[in-house]
Scaffold this active site. Structure first.
Site, mmCIF file in Angstrom:
data_model
loop_
_atom_site.group_PDB
_atom_site.id
_atom_site.type_symbol
_atom_site.label_atom_id
_atom_site.label_comp_id
_atom_site.label_asym_id
_atom_site.label_seq_id
_atom_site.Cartn_x
_atom_site.Cartn_y
_atom_site.Cartn_z
ATOM 1 N N ASP A 123 -1.954 -3.961 10.717
ATOM 2 C CA ASP A 123 -3.330 -4.289 10.362
ATOM 3 C C ASP A 123 -4.194 -3.231 11.014
ATOM 4 O O ASP A 123 -4.060 -2.949 12.209
ATOM 5 C CB ASP A 123 -3.742 -5.686 10.824
ATOM 6 C CG ASP A 123 -4.984 -6.160 10.068
ATOM 7 O OD1 ASP A 123 -4.938 -6.166 8.818
ATOM 8 O OD2 ASP A 123 -5.995 -6.501 10.702
ATOM 9 N N HIS A 132 -4.113 7.085 13.948
ATOM 10 C CA HIS A 132 -4.010 5.845 14.715
ATOM 11 C C HIS A 132 -2.673 5.164 14.462
ATOM 12 O O HIS A 132 -2.071 4.587 15.371
ATOM 13 C CB HIS A 132 -5.154 4.910 14.336
ATOM 14 C CG HIS A 132 -5.323 4.704 12.858
ATOM 15 N ND1 HIS A 132 -5.469 5.745 11.968
ATOM 16 C CD2 HIS A 132 -5.362 3.573 12.093
ATOM 17 C CE1 HIS A 132 -5.596 5.274 10.742
ATOM 18 N NE2 HIS A 132 -5.526 3.965 10.785
ATOM 19 N N HIS A 149 0.221 4.404 0.206
ATOM 20 C CA HIS A 149 -0.098 5.398 1.235
ATOM 21 C C HIS A 149 0.561 5.031 2.560
ATOM 22 O O HIS A 149 1.151 5.874 3.237
ATOM 23 C CB HIS A 149 -1.612 5.507 1.415
ATOM 24 C CG HIS A 149 -2.339 6.034 0.227
ATOM 25 N ND1 HIS A 149 -2.406 7.380 -0.075
ATOM 26 C CD2 HIS A 149 -3.027 5.395 -0.754
ATOM 27 C CE1 HIS A 149 -3.115 7.549 -1.179
ATOM 28 N NE2 HIS A 149 -3.496 6.361 -1.611
ATOM 29 N N LYS A 150 0.450 3.753 2.932
ATOM 30 C CA LYS A 150 1.050 3.302 4.186
ATOM 31 C C LYS A 150 2.577 3.374 4.125
ATOM 32 O O LYS A 150 3.225 3.766 5.097
ATOM 33 C CB LYS A 150 0.607 1.871 4.505
ATOM 34 C CG LYS A 150 -0.854 1.742 4.893
ATOM 35 C CD LYS A 150 -1.185 0.311 5.281
ATOM 36 C CE LYS A 150 -2.638 0.172 5.707
ATOM 37 N NZ LYS A 150 -2.969 -1.211 6.141
ATOM 38 N N ASN A 162 0.846 -1.195 0.000
ATOM 39 C CA ASN A 162 0.000 0.000 0.000
ATOM 40 C C ASN A 162 0.883 1.247 0.000
ATOM 41 O O ASN A 162 1.592 1.524 0.967
ATOM 42 C CB ASN A 162 -0.913 -0.016 1.235
ATOM 43 C CG ASN A 162 -1.893 1.135 1.260
ATOM 44 O OD1 ASN A 162 -1.512 2.296 1.152
ATOM 45 N ND2 ASN A 162 -3.165 0.816 1.427
#
Length: 199
Positions: free
Chosen positions: A70, A182, A11-12, A9
């Site tokens: 996750d 988060h 973005h991550k 991913n």
């Protein structure tokens, strides 16, 4: 020292690389550099189980230190949905837009802001080839809008407003989001361990 992010991913990857700039001794890799690697099926019942499974599997098979994430959106009034199914809420091949549309459809009867509370949860698991070394959690609380707002971010960001903020995660600057997310909160709980991590 190299640490592999168990994700493709973008973005991550960008967010983690930005957070890891404080650790000059760490070189961050991603699964884009290991195209032959097959990720394990996500069969955990919560974010923690899935993060640990991904970290340990990649660390063992690639013989590297691995950081796995996750995460997802939790809406208490929907019995915790979309939860661990956030990425595939509307189906295995669903787009972010399709997932958002399904969420809004399921929340259409929830009118009051109090009924639309939600939080993002992130679990980070760090594993060496010999097994799990550390697992931490971060939560960002807020509520779900009635319609999408903003063009930044990904996933449910355009629907999520953090408590004490007026703009959605997709409306605020990416640098601001990365300081309050988060994922950032979880990463901060991992920082001391990473600081002392050496080859």
């Amino acid at each position: 020292m190299e640490i592999l992010l168990a994700t493709t991913n973008l973005h991550k990857i960008r967010e983690f690389k930005e957070m890891c700039k404080a650790f000059a001794h760490l070189e961050i890799l991603s699964l884009h550099q290991f195209p032959a690697y097959m990720c394990p099926e996500e069969v955990g019942t919560n974010f923690k189980e899935n993060a640990i499974s991904k970290a340990e599997h990649a660390a063992k098979h690639l013989n590297r230190w691995v950081l796995a994430d996750d995460s997802g959106l939790v809406v208490p009034r929907l019995s915790g949905k979309p939860g661990i199914y956030s990425r595939r809420f509307a189906g295995l091949e669903a787009t972010d837009e399709e997932n958002r549309k399904k969420l809004l459809l399921e929340m259409r009867q929830l009118i009051n802001k109090e009924d639309r509370t939600a939080y993002y949860e992130c679990c980070l698991a760090l594993s060496s080839p010999t097994g799990l070394q550390k697992c931490v959690q971060g939560i960002c609380e807020g509520f779900i809008l009635n319609e999408a707002r903003g063009r930044n971010g990904f996933g449910y960001d355009s629907l999520f407003v953090k408590n004490d903020y007026e703009k959605s995660f997709a409306e605020i600057d990416e640098a601001v989001k990365n300081r309050i997310s988060h994922r950032r909160k979880a990463f901060e709980r991992l920082s001391a361990f990473l600081e002392n991590l050496r080859d």
